[in-house]
Motif scaffolding. Structure first.
Motif, mmCIF file in Angstrom:
data_model
loop_
_atom_site.group_PDB
_atom_site.id
_atom_site.type_symbol
_atom_site.label_atom_id
_atom_site.label_comp_id
_atom_site.label_asym_id
_atom_site.label_seq_id
_atom_site.Cartn_x
_atom_site.Cartn_y
_atom_site.Cartn_z
ATOM 1 N N LYS A 93 44.634 44.634 29.833
ATOM 2 C CA LYS A 93 43.370 44.484 30.840
ATOM 3 C C LYS A 93 42.925 43.146 30.907
ATOM 4 O O LYS A 93 42.427 42.757 32.035
ATOM 5 C CB LYS A 93 42.270 45.486 29.979
ATOM 6 C CG LYS A 93 42.656 47.043 30.378
ATOM 7 C CD LYS A 93 41.626 47.754 29.813
ATOM 8 C CE LYS A 93 42.006 49.114 29.917
ATOM 9 N NZ LYS A 93 40.884 50.069 29.206
ATOM 10 N N SER A 96 44.988 41.472 33.482
ATOM 11 C CA SER A 96 44.775 42.098 34.796
ATOM 12 C C SER A 96 43.576 41.422 35.458
ATOM 13 O O SER A 96 43.346 41.217 36.444
ATOM 14 C CB SER A 96 44.560 43.643 34.631
ATOM 15 O OG SER A 96 45.776 44.184 34.002
ATOM 16 N N SER A 100 43.054 39.303 38.786
ATOM 17 C CA SER A 100 42.409 39.491 40.154
ATOM 18 C C SER A 100 41.302 38.910 40.159
ATOM 19 O O SER A 100 40.734 38.777 41.305
ATOM 20 C CB SER A 100 41.926 41.311 39.593
ATOM 21 O OG SER A 100 40.911 41.034 38.612
ATOM 22 N N THR A 175 53.952 40.973 39.899
ATOM 23 C CA THR A 175 52.838 42.073 39.362
ATOM 24 C C THR A 175 51.513 41.110 40.032
ATOM 25 O O THR A 175 51.614 39.943 39.617
ATOM 26 C CB THR A 175 53.002 41.977 38.097
ATOM 27 O OG1 THR A 175 54.335 42.680 37.805
ATOM 28 C CG2 THR A 175 51.841 43.168 37.690
ATOM 29 N N VAL A 177 47.486 42.166 39.263
ATOM 30 C CA VAL A 177 46.814 43.195 38.641
ATOM 31 C C VAL A 177 45.341 42.958 38.344
ATOM 32 O O VAL A 177 45.049 41.795 38.548
ATOM 33 C CB VAL A 177 47.298 43.479 37.276
ATOM 34 C CG1 VAL A 177 46.727 44.681 36.676
ATOM 35 C CG2 VAL A 177 48.768 43.488 37.040
ATOM 36 N N SER A 178 44.597 44.070 38.756
ATOM 37 C CA SER A 178 43.081 43.784 38.628
ATOM 38 C C SER A 178 42.482 44.840 37.750
ATOM 39 O O SER A 178 43.100 45.779 37.569
ATOM 40 C CB SER A 178 42.549 43.820 39.984
ATOM 41 O OG SER A 178 42.419 44.982 40.569
ATOM 42 N N GLU A 179 41.226 44.672 37.374
ATOM 43 C CA GLU A 179 40.509 45.754 36.475
ATOM 44 C C GLU A 179 39.255 46.034 37.258
ATOM 45 O O GLU A 179 38.371 45.260 37.538
ATOM 46 C CB GLU A 179 40.286 45.230 35.097
ATOM 47 C CG GLU A 179 39.491 46.019 34.277
ATOM 48 C CD GLU A 179 39.309 45.606 32.930
ATOM 49 O OE1 GLU A 179 39.567 46.401 31.862
ATOM 50 O OE2 GLU A 179 38.924 44.471 32.841
ATOM 51 N N SER A 243 50.934 47.921 35.387
ATOM 52 C CA SER A 243 51.138 48.174 36.943
ATOM 53 C C SER A 243 49.847 48.601 37.563
ATOM 54 O O SER A 243 49.667 48.527 38.883
ATOM 55 C CB SER A 243 52.255 48.992 37.464
ATOM 56 O OG SER A 243 52.018 50.220 36.993
ATOM 57 N N SER A 245 45.791 49.235 38.982
ATOM 58 C CA SER A 245 44.945 48.366 39.570
ATOM 59 C C SER A 245 45.687 47.278 40.545
ATOM 60 O O SER A 245 44.971 46.232 40.306
ATOM 61 C CB SER A 245 43.921 47.722 38.613
ATOM 62 O OG SER A 245 43.172 48.944 37.927
ATOM 63 N N SER A 250 44.062 39.875 45.119
ATOM 64 C CA SER A 250 44.245 39.211 44.017
ATOM 65 C C SER A 250 44.069 37.679 44.072
ATOM 66 O O SER A 250 44.833 37.097 44.872
ATOM 67 C CB SER A 250 45.225 39.558 42.764
ATOM 68 O OG SER A 250 45.159 40.897 42.648
#
Length: 502
Positions: A93, A96, A100, A175, A177-179, A243, A245, A250
């Motif tokens: 996370k 991620s 993001s 990849t 990714v964001s949270e 993978s 989110s 981003s």
């Protein structure tokens, strides 16, 4: 796999005097057996690491467990059954969130010290005569039974087909990714709930709803309707956490590229300088090396050179077996590199280095999680490739115990060469630095040497069993050394690997 003209050729050096330990920093406390490998098949290396060996460049070494200051136990993770722990999820996370939002964590991570490159022990330079032997080793008809002393097999000339490297497939695993997050305002004291506002909902439910809306919007754009999935209460997989989110907007983009390091692919050559510069910064910042120590020749020798031959098999992974670098590219520049070997039964982690600016992202753990996911992906192409080897587990060094958290995991018993679960091993290692991990007193070494005479020797471009060699050269007094070597590699390997004798 390798054809009948592929052999492993090694020079055995025996046990060296004590040298500096990379774990406890004892100047003369680390002891190991070593050998230089001119060439090695992936199956032979798989069998060797399953007997406690490990490579650093072309130098292959095995700790002398009862003598060394910090006993090093080979550790493997059952990749298919792995489930990330809470700390692993936090690391994923954290990455991620950085991808993001582009914000590095303010708190510095403790950092997971990677295995030390075995440079203090040598490796010794190989015999120059053996280099010419390599050019002529080829299809020799090596019999299973020991022949008469006069029946030594003459090795014929061979041209090595180097086209295996040309079919190298670059893996681009991009990849982004964001949270997600949520803002909530506290109610004013004494006023109670505002009846004009909707009822309060949990942040967890809000995140799920937003995620579902994003999926529906994305699928609707592709002309596909997405029904609300049933709540199966199934735990998220490692791949889900990597993978989830995904965001198109981003601020940063992470891409993982797999490039073959031996023989070097065009992608490896094109990125060599950038990769070396990251290694140099890493060694100076993390390991406190002086600026002149992390030289380009050192980098090539320990992290680029490999004895493993590039091999392909119909039932193997599409990129084949051998040595690779997994490069982590962030916005067009390399920020980390994982050095790995893809073997018949596992992905073996060799080393990880990264740009010091990204220390707070816990890239050691993050790369291990990505490599476990990579192992699971390869297993779909090659069913027996199902383990992830993390190198050595050093219980006497607290900073190295983190490897035991990638479970389910096993440690290799140094006496029976059988695998024992980490949970059973930890109490034993907490009481003693060295321990026989297999508690069954009847469990023995299934590959114990039964007949040293069957060990193969390469002498003056001729391959012969040791019994033939000792007959032809009765004045030689190296029986004890050959016996020691054969016991360390095991009977089967001794009958396949060519031991160079000058």
């Amino acid at each position: 796999m390798a054809g009948s003209n592929s052999y492993t050729i090694v020079e055995y050096f025996g046990g060296d005097d004590g040298y500096r330990c990379g774990y406890c920093k004892n100047d003369k406390g680390n002891f190991s057996h070593g050998m230089w490998s001119h060439s090695m098949t992936v199956q032979d290396y798989q069998d060797l690491i399953d007997r406690g060996w490990r490579r650093s460049g072309k130098y292959v070494y095995k700790p002398i467990m009862k003598k060394t200051c910090c006993p090093q136990y080979t550790i493997r993770c059952h990749a298919l059954n792995f489930q990330p722990s809470k700390s692993h999820k936090k690391i994923l996370k954290k990455m991620s969130k950085y991808i993001s939002k582009g914000e590095l964590p303010t708190a510095q991570a403790d950092g997971e010290p990677m295995d030390s490159v075995c440079e203090e022990a040598g490796p010794r330079e190989p015999t120059k005569v053996c280099q010419s032997d390599l050019k002529v080793v080829a299809n020799a008809d090596i019999k299973d039974e020991v022949p008469n002393c006069s029946a030594a097999t003459e090795v014929q000339k061979n041209s090595v087909d180097s086209t295996a490297g040309s079919s190298e497939n670059s893996q681009n695993d991009s990849t982004s990714v964001s949270e997600g997050g949520t803002d909530a305002k506290a109610s004013k004291p004494g006023l109670g709930a505002d009846p004009s506002r909707p009822p309060c909902r949990k942040a967890k439910d809000l995140r799920k709803e937003r995620r579902l809306q994003k999926d529906q919007k994305r699928q609707h754009g592709a002309g596909i309707s997405l029904a609300k999935p049933a709540n199966t209460n199934q735990p998220k997989t490692l791949e889900d956490f990597i993978s989830e989110s995904l965001e198109d907007n981003s601020s940063d983009r992470l891409e993982v590229r797999l490039v073959r390091s031996n023989p070097p692919s065009q992608q490896f050559k094109a990125s060599f300088d950038a990769s070396y510069q990251v290694y140099k910064l890493y060694q100076m910042a993390i390991h406190k090396d002086p600026p002149d120590k992390p030289s380009e020749s050192q980098f090539r020798r320990f992290l680029c050179d490999s004895p493993l031959e590039a091999e392909h098999s119909p039932d193997g992974p599409e990129m084949g077996y051998g040595s690779f670098h997994q490069q982590y590219w962030l916005d067009g520049r390399i920020v980390a590199v994982g050095v790995i070997d893809i073997l018949p039964a596992c992905v073996s982690s060799v080393y990880l280095y990264y740009h010091p600016d990204f220390t707070s992202l816990s890239l050691g753990s993050y790369s291990a999680l990505r490599e476990i996911a990579f192992t699971r992906k390869l297993q779909k192409q090659s069913t027996k490739l199902c383990y992830y080897y993390l190198g050595f587990y050093v219980h006497s060094c607290p900073k190295m115990r983190y490897k035991g958290q990638y479970r389910p995991a096993d440690l290799l018993c140094p006496e029976s060469y059988t695998w024992v679960s980490v949970e059973q091993c930890i109490p034993l290692l907490s009481n003693s630095r060295y321990a026989r991990l297999n508690q069954d007193p009847d469990a023995g070494d299934s590959q114990a040497v039964k007949d040293v005479g069957r060990a193969l020797v390469l002498h003056k471009r001729t391959v012969m069993p040791y019994i033939v060699y000792s007959c032809k050269f009765k004045g030689r007094s190296d029986t004890a050394e050959v016996q020691e070597y054969a016991s360390l590699v095991g009977q089967d390997c001794a009958e396949r690997i060519l031991l160079y004798r000058s």
